[in-house]
Design a protein around this motif. Structure first.
Motif, mmCIF file in Angstrom:
data_model
loop_
_atom_site.group_PDB
_atom_site.id
_atom_site.type_symbol
_atom_site.label_atom_id
_atom_site.label_comp_id
_atom_site.label_asym_id
_atom_site.label_seq_id
_atom_site.Cartn_x
_atom_site.Cartn_y
_atom_site.Cartn_z
ATOM 1 N N SER A 1 -1.882 -12.920 -7.886
ATOM 2 C CA SER A 1 -0.636 -13.440 -8.469
ATOM 3 C C SER A 1 0.508 -13.508 -7.470
ATOM 4 O O SER A 1 1.669 -13.641 -7.872
ATOM 5 C CB SER A 1 -0.218 -12.586 -9.670
ATOM 6 O OG SER A 1 -1.156 -12.683 -10.714
ATOM 7 N N ARG A 2 0.222 -13.338 -6.180
ATOM 8 C CA ARG A 2 1.201 -13.431 -5.101
ATOM 9 C C ARG A 2 2.188 -12.274 -5.070
ATOM 10 O O ARG A 2 3.198 -12.341 -4.378
ATOM 11 C CB ARG A 2 1.925 -14.787 -5.140
ATOM 12 C CG ARG A 2 0.999 -15.963 -4.915
ATOM 13 C CD ARG A 2 1.688 -17.298 -5.023
ATOM 14 N NE ARG A 2 2.625 -17.527 -3.920
ATOM 15 C CZ ARG A 2 3.303 -18.649 -3.762
ATOM 16 N NH1 ARG A 2 3.167 -19.633 -4.645
ATOM 17 N NH2 ARG A 2 4.133 -18.794 -2.754
ATOM 18 N N ILE A 3 1.922 -11.220 -5.825
ATOM 19 C CA ILE A 3 2.646 -9.962 -5.693
ATOM 20 C C ILE A 3 1.616 -8.848 -5.594
ATOM 21 O O ILE A 3 0.490 -8.978 -6.077
ATOM 22 C CB ILE A 3 3.614 -9.691 -6.868
ATOM 23 C CG1 ILE A 3 2.843 -9.551 -8.184
ATOM 24 C CG2 ILE A 3 4.672 -10.768 -6.945
ATOM 25 C CD1 ILE A 3 3.699 -9.063 -9.331
ATOM 26 N N SER A 4 1.998 -7.741 -4.976
ATOM 27 C CA SER A 4 1.077 -6.627 -4.799
ATOM 28 C C SER A 4 0.820 -5.931 -6.127
ATOM 29 O O SER A 4 1.750 -5.507 -6.803
ATOM 30 C CB SER A 4 1.648 -5.638 -3.781
ATOM 31 O OG SER A 4 0.753 -4.579 -3.547
ATOM 32 N N LEU A 5 -0.470 -5.831 -6.485
ATOM 33 C CA LEU A 5 -0.859 -5.213 -7.747
ATOM 34 C C LEU A 5 -2.034 -4.280 -7.528
ATOM 35 O O LEU A 5 -2.927 -4.575 -6.727
ATOM 36 C CB LEU A 5 -1.270 -6.282 -8.770
ATOM 37 C CG LEU A 5 -0.185 -7.191 -9.343
ATOM 38 C CD1 LEU A 5 -0.822 -8.315 -10.146
ATOM 39 C CD2 LEU A 5 0.783 -6.389 -10.208
#
Length: 624
Positions: A45-49
């Protein structure tokens, strides 16, 4: 042969129980954590998860995987991951198509340091895998399937690569490589950083005489390759909340190949050369708040290719992609909202063709009691020629914590569309199209994909994943490979469906065993098998480390079966074995050596194009 078949059957049985080292989502500072489910990844999702919040299927190759890879090209390493198929036409630097879950290679999105590498001058605006060198990379994340909502409605899978990370202080290294086919490589990396910023600079040059690319060429001449790449990444803190970043990449490559036409006689010849220059630049400003971040970036990619036949200039292709994008996210406790907007302009220089596409998207990612994860996303694309289209992505995951393991059940669904490329439509409107294709106005393709599966991670070093997937393309655009009329639009649906199974077991002794198996049944709208998509692909590996992890060796085995080419020609079933070792002799010096295709398997993965036999590779790295 019987022993190999028995080994394959046993390994596939193991693979149906759990996944490989390549399905781990490691970060460099978390490798001691036995629960892979808690590792971080960005590509979904283009964020760090953390991976317990992912409803999608992701594979990760970390720096240790790259260190053991024998060779200069990254494509061979990608083959070892689930559902990734690679078709190479004749060796290093030759046309390389990377398919994920059986979708067309031009639907695979490729990023390096958040810069999309695409060739707008190619027929379908394809990613550029031919010239990507492994020595500049430290990590690769792969999003398997059509759920890449934030990357574009046409994403059939996403491969995001990251260059080496700049740390505080100064570090410089140089790598000298030699290998079969008179291959020589030289790479220099510099990193520097402090509290206000950091930079990474890499320069590489490789030369290879190669081997005869096409089997129909009986002259025995070699088709060589040269590549000079400069990659720069820099970041500067303007305030305690705002930083600026710049990525610049320039590639000059010369590739010799077979199968072009003489400028005068138009006879089919094998003395063909392409000179290509690729230049990409991305500048960004980023604001990092307490619970939010916002980024605006400008990207520009220019690609020019000159073609020479019998040493004489034949023609040139060039194109550009310009993009301005905004990406934002807001975090509230265990919930994230990711949103963005972009405007992309594609242009083919020779024909002055140009097209804009504007897009907006938003996705909510929520987690409840650290056990249930949900996501819901929506995207709107507005294409100059083909109007507005809506796409969605939904997913759910539930983590069940047992005494000895965590098990995550997951499912995700996504839709998308792809507008005909500038080249496809202009070809049909041009002088070379005839018959049904001549003047045919193409419509957009529509796609959807579903996967469902589970991951298992226990406290004894066992990691497992099994995923069932199905993807369809409606109104697929294909080039007529039989009559060569031009680009045609198929009625009905093309389909890919199958299962991915992975296993990895890490032992305290430093020994690791891993395997993955992909079954992929593909059909076009007429029920025929889609070209160059193996139905069965199996990878197996044994890895051992010694001397406090300073000496590592790996044996890998790959078996690929049941693929066809043009006109239903059966491609070779093949099995190849690789052996490699990496030794960090001291802090300032390391060695790598290995042999690919250990048993000298003779096969073709694109009909009429040769592959490398047994070949050797040695490199040494010196670090200041």
């Amino acid at each position: 042969m019987q022993n190999k078949t028995t080994l394959l059957a046993l390994s596939v049985s193991l693979a149906m129980l759990s996944p490989s080292v390549y399905a781990q989502n490691d970060t460099s500072n978390e490798q001691s954590d036995p629960l892979n489910i808690e590792k971080m990844t960005v590509v979904s999702s283009r964020i760090s998860l953390p991976t317990n919040r992912l409803t999608t299927s992701v594979s990760v190759l970390d720096e240790s995987d790259l260190a053991l890879h024998v060779g200069l090209s990254v494509a061979e390493l990608l083959r070892q991951t689930p559902s990734v198929g690679v078709s190479n036409s004749g060796g290093l630097g030759k046309n390389t198509v990377v398919r994920i879950r059986g979708e067309e290679g031009f639907r695979t999105k490729l990023y390096i340091d958040n810069v999309e590498l695409t060739d707008a001058s190619s027929p379908q605006v394809a990613p550029i895998f031919d010239d990507v060198l492994i020595e500049q990379l430290s990590r690769i994340e792969i999003l398997r399937g059509t759920q890449g909502l934030s990357y574009g409605a046409d994403a059939g899978g996403v491969i995001s690569m990251y260059s080496k990370q700049a740390a505080t202080g100064f570090d410089a290294s140089g790598t000298l490589s030699i290998g079969s086919f008179d291959t020589q490589g030289l790479n220099a990396n510099i990193t520097a950083g402090n509290d206000t910023g950091n930079v990474f600079l890499s320069a590489s040059k490789i030369e290879s005489d190669g081997f005869n690319a096409q089997s129909s060429d009986e002259s025995g001449e070699k088709d060589g390759y040269e590549n000079q790449t400069v990659h720069f990444k820099g970041q500067l803190a303007l305030t305690n909340k705002i930083d600026a970043s710049l990525v610049f990449r320039n590639v000059d490559a010369e590739n010799q190949y077979d199968g072009c036409y003489d400028n005068v006689t138009f006879a089919l010849i094998n003395q063909c050369t392409t000179e290509a220059e690729q230049q990409t630049i991305r500048g960004a400003l980023k604001y990092q708040g307490k619970n939010s971040q916002h980024q605006i970036a400008v990207n520009k990619t220019d690609v020019e290719r000159d073609f020479f036949n019998n040493g004489e200039f034949g023609f040139s292709n060039s194109g550009s992609t310009d993009k301005i994008e905004y990406l934002g996210s807001i975090n509230w406790q265990q919930h994230d909202l990711v949103f963005g907007a972009e405007k992309e302009t594609q242009k083919i220089d020779e024909s002055d063709l140009k097209r804009d596409q504007k897009s907006v998207f938003a996705e909510w990612l929520g987690q409840f009691d650290n056990q249930i994860a949900l996501n819901l996303g929506f995207r709107i694309d507005d294409n100059d020629t083909f109007g507005k289209h809506n796409s969605v992505r939904v997913g759910a995951a539930k983590v069940v914590t047992l005494d000895v393991a965590d098990v995550k059940f997951k499912t995700s669904y996504g839709t998308g569309f792809r507008a005909p490329s500038l080249y496809e439509q202009s070809y049909n409107d041009g002088p070379f199209a005839y018959g049904e294709a001549s003047g045919l106005q193409l419509n957009e393709e529509n796609s959807e994909g579903l996967d469902i599966g589970f991951e298992l991670n226990n406290r004894q070093g066992l990691n497992a994943e099994v995923v069932f997937f199905k993807q369809t393309i409606e109104n697929e655009i294909v080039f007529d490979l039989v009559g060569f009329q031009g680009y045609l639009q198929t009625a009905g649906e093309s389909e890919s469906k199958g299962v991915e199974a992975n296993i990895e077991q890490v032992y305290s002794s430093g020994f690791t065993i891993w395997a993955n198996y992909t079954y992929n049944q593909t059909e076009d709208n007429a029920g025929e098998v889609r070209l160059r998509r193996p139905k069965n692909k199996f990878n197996f590996g044994l890895r051992q480390s010694w001397l406090n992890d300073t000496l590592n060796a790996e044996l890998t085995y790959r078996n690929v079966r049941n693929a066809v080419d043009i006109a239903g020609t059966e491609l070779d079933d093949y099995q190849v074995t690789h052996l490699s070792a990496h030794w960090q002799l001291a802090e300032y010096i390391s060695f790598k050596a290995g042999v690919n295709n250990l048993f000298n398997e003779n096969y073709q993965e694109v009909s009429g194009f040769n592959t490398a036999g047994r070949n050797f590779f040695v490199s040494t790295t010196l670090r200041l």
